[in-house]
Motif scaffolding. Structure first.
Motif, PDB file in Angstrom:
ATOM      1  N   LYS A 199       0.874  -1.168   0.000  1.00 46.44           N
ATOM      2  CA  LYS A 199       0.000   0.000   0.000  1.00 46.44           C
ATOM      3  C   LYS A 199       0.911   1.217   0.000  1.00 46.44           C
ATOM      4  N   GLY A 200       0.518   2.229  -0.741  1.00 45.02           N
ATOM      5  CA  GLY A 200       1.361   3.412  -0.837  1.00 45.02           C
ATOM      6  C   GLY A 200       0.555   4.634  -1.181  1.00 45.02           C
ATOM      7  N   THR A 201       1.226   5.775  -1.109  1.00 43.63           N
ATOM      8  CA  THR A 201       0.559   7.050  -1.346  1.00 43.63           C
ATOM      9  C   THR A 201       1.591   8.065  -1.830  1.00 43.63           C
ATOM     10  N   LYS A 202       1.133   9.225  -2.171  1.00 40.99           N
ATOM     11  CA  LYS A 202       2.033  10.338  -2.463  1.00 40.99           C
ATOM     12  C   LYS A 202       2.095  11.234  -1.228  1.00 40.99           C
ATOM     13  N   LYS A 203       3.255  11.280  -0.622  1.00 44.63           N
ATOM     14  CA  LYS A 203       3.474  12.138   0.532  1.00 44.63           C
ATOM     15  C   LYS A 203       3.748  13.555   0.038  1.00 44.63           C
ATOM     16  N   VAL A 204       3.051  14.525   0.610  1.00 43.87           N
ATOM     17  CA  VAL A 204       3.179  15.918   0.175  1.00 43.87           C
ATOM     18  C   VAL A 204       3.673  16.748   1.351  1.00 43.87           C
ATOM     19  N   THR A 205       4.815  17.385   1.192  1.00 41.51           N
ATOM     20  CA  THR A 205       5.384  18.218   2.244  1.00 41.51           C
ATOM     21  C   THR A 205       5.775  19.572   1.672  1.00 41.51           C
ATOM     22  N   GLY A 206       5.956  20.544   2.530  1.00 46.01           N
ATOM     23  CA  GLY A 206       6.393  21.851   2.063  1.00 46.01           C
ATOM     24  C   GLY A 206       6.242  22.909   3.134  1.00 46.01           C
ATOM     25  N   THR A 207       6.310  24.153   2.696  1.00 48.27           N
ATOM     26  CA  THR A 207       6.201  25.290   3.612  1.00 48.27           C
ATOM     27  C   THR A 207       5.118  26.246   3.125  1.00 48.27           C
ATOM     28  N   TYR A 208       4.583  27.008   4.060  1.00 53.32           N
ATOM     29  CA  TYR A 208       3.570  28.000   3.740  1.00 53.32           C
ATOM     30  C   TYR A 208       3.937  29.327   4.390  1.00 53.32           C
ATOM     31  N   GLY A 209       3.350  30.382   3.901  1.00 56.34           N
ATOM     32  CA  GLY A 209       3.443  31.696   4.535  1.00 56.34           C
ATOM     33  C   GLY A 209       2.042  32.233   4.717  1.00 56.34           C
ATOM     34  N   SER A 210       1.923  33.430   5.287  1.00 56.67           N
ATOM     35  CA  SER A 210       0.592  33.994   5.466  1.00 56.67           C
ATOM     36  C   SER A 210       0.493  35.375   4.847  1.00 56.67           C
ATOM     37  N   LEU A 211      -0.691  35.664   4.341  1.00 59.68           N
ATOM     38  CA  LEU A 211      -1.030  36.976   3.812  1.00 59.68           C
ATOM     39  C   LEU A 211      -1.785  37.741   4.888  1.00 59.68           C
ATOM     40  N   ASN A 212      -1.336  38.947   5.172  1.00 59.66           N
ATOM     41  CA  ASN A 212      -1.993  39.804   6.161  1.00 59.66           C
ATOM     42  C   ASN A 212      -2.325  41.146   5.532  1.00 59.66           C
ATOM     43  N   CYS A 213      -3.353  41.767   6.062  1.00 58.14           N
ATOM     44  CA  CYS A 213      -3.771  43.079   5.588  1.00 58.14           C
ATOM     45  C   CYS A 213      -2.962  44.145   6.318  1.00 58.14           C
ATOM     46  N   ASN A 214      -2.366  45.076   5.567  1.00 52.23           N
ATOM     47  CA  ASN A 214      -1.546  46.117   6.175  1.00 52.23           C
ATOM     48  C   ASN A 214      -1.507  47.327   5.246  1.00 52.23           C
ATOM     49  N   VAL A 267       0.059  50.105   2.879  1.00 55.20           N
ATOM     50  CA  VAL A 267       1.151  50.114   1.908  1.00 55.20           C
ATOM     51  C   VAL A 267       1.213  51.491   1.270  1.00 55.20           C
ATOM     52  N   LYS A 268       2.411  52.056   1.205  1.00 58.70           N
ATOM     53  CA  LYS A 268       2.574  53.358   0.560  1.00 58.70           C
ATOM     54  C   LYS A 268       2.696  53.148  -0.946  1.00 58.70           C
ATOM     55  N   GLN A 269       1.869  53.863  -1.701  1.00 62.29           N
ATOM     56  CA  GLN A 269       1.837  53.706  -3.140  1.00 62.29           C
ATOM     57  C   GLN A 269       2.791  54.681  -3.834  1.00 62.29           C
ATOM     58  N   ASP A 270       2.956  54.473  -5.127  1.00 61.48           N
ATOM     59  CA  ASP A 270       3.923  55.263  -5.886  1.00 61.48           C
ATOM     60  C   ASP A 270       3.635  56.753  -5.857  1.00 61.48           C
ATOM     61  N   ASP A 271       2.354  57.124  -5.748  1.00 58.86           N
ATOM     62  CA  ASP A 271       1.993  58.542  -5.736  1.00 58.86           C
ATOM     63  C   ASP A 271       2.060  59.159  -4.341  1.00 58.86           C
ATOM     64  N   GLY A 272       2.540  58.384  -3.369  1.00 61.82           N
ATOM     65  CA  GLY A 272       2.664  58.881  -2.004  1.00 61.82           C
ATOM     66  C   GLY A 272       1.453  58.645  -1.142  1.00 61.82           C
ATOM     67  N   SER A 273       0.348  58.189  -1.713  1.00 61.84           N
ATOM     68  CA  SER A 273      -0.852  57.891  -0.929  1.00 61.84           C
ATOM     69  C   SER A 273      -0.718  56.515  -0.275  1.00 61.84           C
ATOM     70  N   TRP A 274      -1.633  56.220   0.625  1.00 62.16           N
ATOM     71  CA  TRP A 274      -1.618  54.950   1.349  1.00 62.16           C
ATOM     72  C   TRP A 274      -2.850  54.134   0.995  1.00 62.16           C
ATOM     73  N   ALA A 275      -2.707  52.831   1.026  1.00 65.36           N
ATOM     74  CA  ALA A 275      -3.838  51.932   0.768  1.00 65.36           C
ATOM     75  C   ALA A 275      -3.646  50.667   1.592  1.00 65.36           C
ATOM     76  N   LEU A 276      -4.746  49.991   1.897  1.00 66.86           N
ATOM     77  CA  LEU A 276      -4.690  48.698   2.580  1.00 66.86           C
ATOM     78  C   LEU A 276      -4.604  47.591   1.537  1.00 66.86           C
ATOM     79  N   LYS A 277      -3.587  46.748   1.680  1.00 66.63           N
ATOM     80  CA  LYS A 277      -3.411  45.650   0.735  1.00 66.63           C
ATOM     81  C   LYS A 277      -2.941  44.393   1.471  1.00 66.63           C
ATOM     82  N   TRP A 278      -3.176  43.265   0.840  1.00 68.18           N
ATOM     83  CA  TRP A 278      -2.667  42.000   1.371  1.00 68.18           C
ATOM     84  C   TRP A 278      -1.165  41.922   1.097  1.00 68.18           C
ATOM     85  N   ILE A 279      -0.395  41.658   2.150  1.00 72.59           N
ATOM     86  CA  ILE A 279       1.056  41.546   2.019  1.00 72.59           C
ATOM     87  C   ILE A 279       1.514  40.178   2.514  1.00 72.59           C
TER      88      ILE A 279
END
Length: 417
Positions: free
Chosen positions: A147-162, A164-176
């Motif tokens: 009996k066998g299977t495909k073992k799946v391993t790896g790493t994850y990160g998280s997206l948080n809302c924060n 962000v300063k935009q190119d025109d100098g204004s601010w916006a909330l974005k997922w980072i």
């Protein structure tokens, strides 16, 4: 279940027919498009939430149960063979050996979607699978039942809302993409089958892994034997070969994690002079530290009798990519906010205060709204969980939630007093 479609043609050519066998189905993964992507817009209600993204993944065919078996002239037909456990795979995400909380389930859903595989998304282990294989042998020979299977391993990160300063100098909330990271293990549906040394099998397949355990070049494989299991000396060789070739482990160790903690020790904090209330936006309840050592941090209304238990200072503050990291020191009881070590892997564990120490359990990332707003989301550095509460009520605990509170109740106001 019986052999996969790709292996079925090989088995037919070898004169084998599978007998029905029960196997627990893998849970279907979530759709690939579910959840936000880095750079997309978010709102202040999202400050106290997070979502996973997959940083890396590896798929490896793995034999979980195996038995060498001889079929001689006159003994063909159906055999039920009890196999030996070779490798145990347990589903885990991050700190805990269980899959607890919505973040872990969402992580595994994204793993399956990104790879196009149906993987297990709830806690389970291959050790719970029956170890017998029933197979109909049409030809005599030297077989490996598996009996066998495909073992799946790896790493994850998280997206948080924060913010962000935009190119025109204004601010916006974005997922980072935040600094939070962790590892996962899961597996696909188990398959079972039988394979001989002379069978042509797909490279890097589960069947090829099983064939490798037969040690086909040995004198034992070529010799004639009575029908039945491989002699005990050969069985020992199987185990030795498997131990060298596969990653064998038992239940996941809850202490294994990509996050690190410094040894606990009393710390001399460098605290900012300003004191803050961590308040529920537009409402009178705030974070309040306990008077009793075994109690937790609760929502309370500020009064003249609060004795500064509702006042907090940010200490040892650092900033990276617009995200603050700080210890939260309470003016009233002199302790620091912490997730207790004994409940660190527990979903909805209550936040407490403890003597301040150089410890990631007492470090928090603070995600901020655009300038001019005091709204924040708070994440524990060690566990990765967001801080929120079950219900808006006087005396309700502040707790950790792996994904945060999707109703926005993990968004607070940082109000200077």
């Amino acid at each position: 279940m019986a052999a996969t479609a790709s292996a079925a043609c090989v088995l037919t050519a070898a004169g084998l027919t599978a007998s029905p066998a029960a196997a627990a189905p893998a849970t279907t993964a979530a759709a690939a498009g579910d959840g936000p992507e880095a750079g997309q817009s978010c709102t202040a209600a999202d400050l106290g939430t997070r979502h996973p993204y997959i940083k890396s993944s590896e798929v490896s065919p793995t034999i979980t149960h195996f038995k060498g078996w001889y079929v001689t002239e006159g003994t063909t037909g159906t055999h039920t063979v009890n196999t030996n456990t070779q490798t145990t795979i347990s589903v885990s995400v991050g700190l805990t050996g269980n899959v607890e909380g919505s973040f872990a389930i969402e992580t595994l859903g994204k793993v399956g979607a990104s790879l196009g595989l149906n993987v297990q998304v709830n806690y389970t282990s291959t050790s719970s699978v029956s170890d017998s294989v029933t197979w109909n042998f049409h030809q005599p020979g030297y077989y490996g039942l598996y009996k066998g299977t495909k073992k799946v391993t790896g790493t994850y990160g998280s997206l948080n809302c924060n913010r962000v300063k935009q190119d025109d100098g204004s601010w916006a909330l974005k997922w980072i993409k935040s600094a939070d990271t962790g590892s996962y293990t899961t597996y696909t549906t188990l398959e079972e089958g039988a394979v001989r040394c002379e069978d042509k099998v797909p490279a890097n397949s589960i069947m090829a892994k099983a064939q490798g355990l037969l040690d086909c070049g040995s004198a034992t494989a070529a010799a004639k034997h009575e029908a039945g299991p491989v002699p005990s000396a050969k069985a020992d060789a199987f185990k030795a070969a498997q131990k060298a070739a596969t990653d064998t482990h038992g239940q996941p160790d809850a202490k294994k994690t990509t996050r690190s903690r410094a040894p606990s020790m009393r710390a001399a904090l460098n605290c900012q002079s300003a004191a803050y209330k961590i308040a529920v936006p537009g409402r009178p309840l705030n974070w309040s530290a306990p008077l009793l050592a075994n109690d937790g941090i609760r929502l309370r209304e500020s009064t003249i009798f609060s004795a500064h238990l509702d006042n907090w200072r940010l200490c040892n503050v650092t900033e990276s990519n617009g995200v603050l990291e700080a210890s939260l020191w309470n003016w009233g009881n002199g302790g620091c906010a912490t997730v207790p070590e004994q409940t660190a892997a527990t979903e909805q564990a209550a936040l407490k205060t403890a003597p301040c120490a150089e410890d990631d359990l007492q470090r928090f990332s603070i995600y901020r709204d655009v300038p001019g707003s005091g709204k924040i989301g708070i994440q524990n550095k060690y566990t990765g969980s967001m801080i929120g509460y079950d219900r808006y009520a006087d005396g309700d605990f502040l707790r950790q939630y792996s994904s945060g509170r999707q109703d926005g109740s993990g968004t607070f106001d940082l109000l200077q007093v």
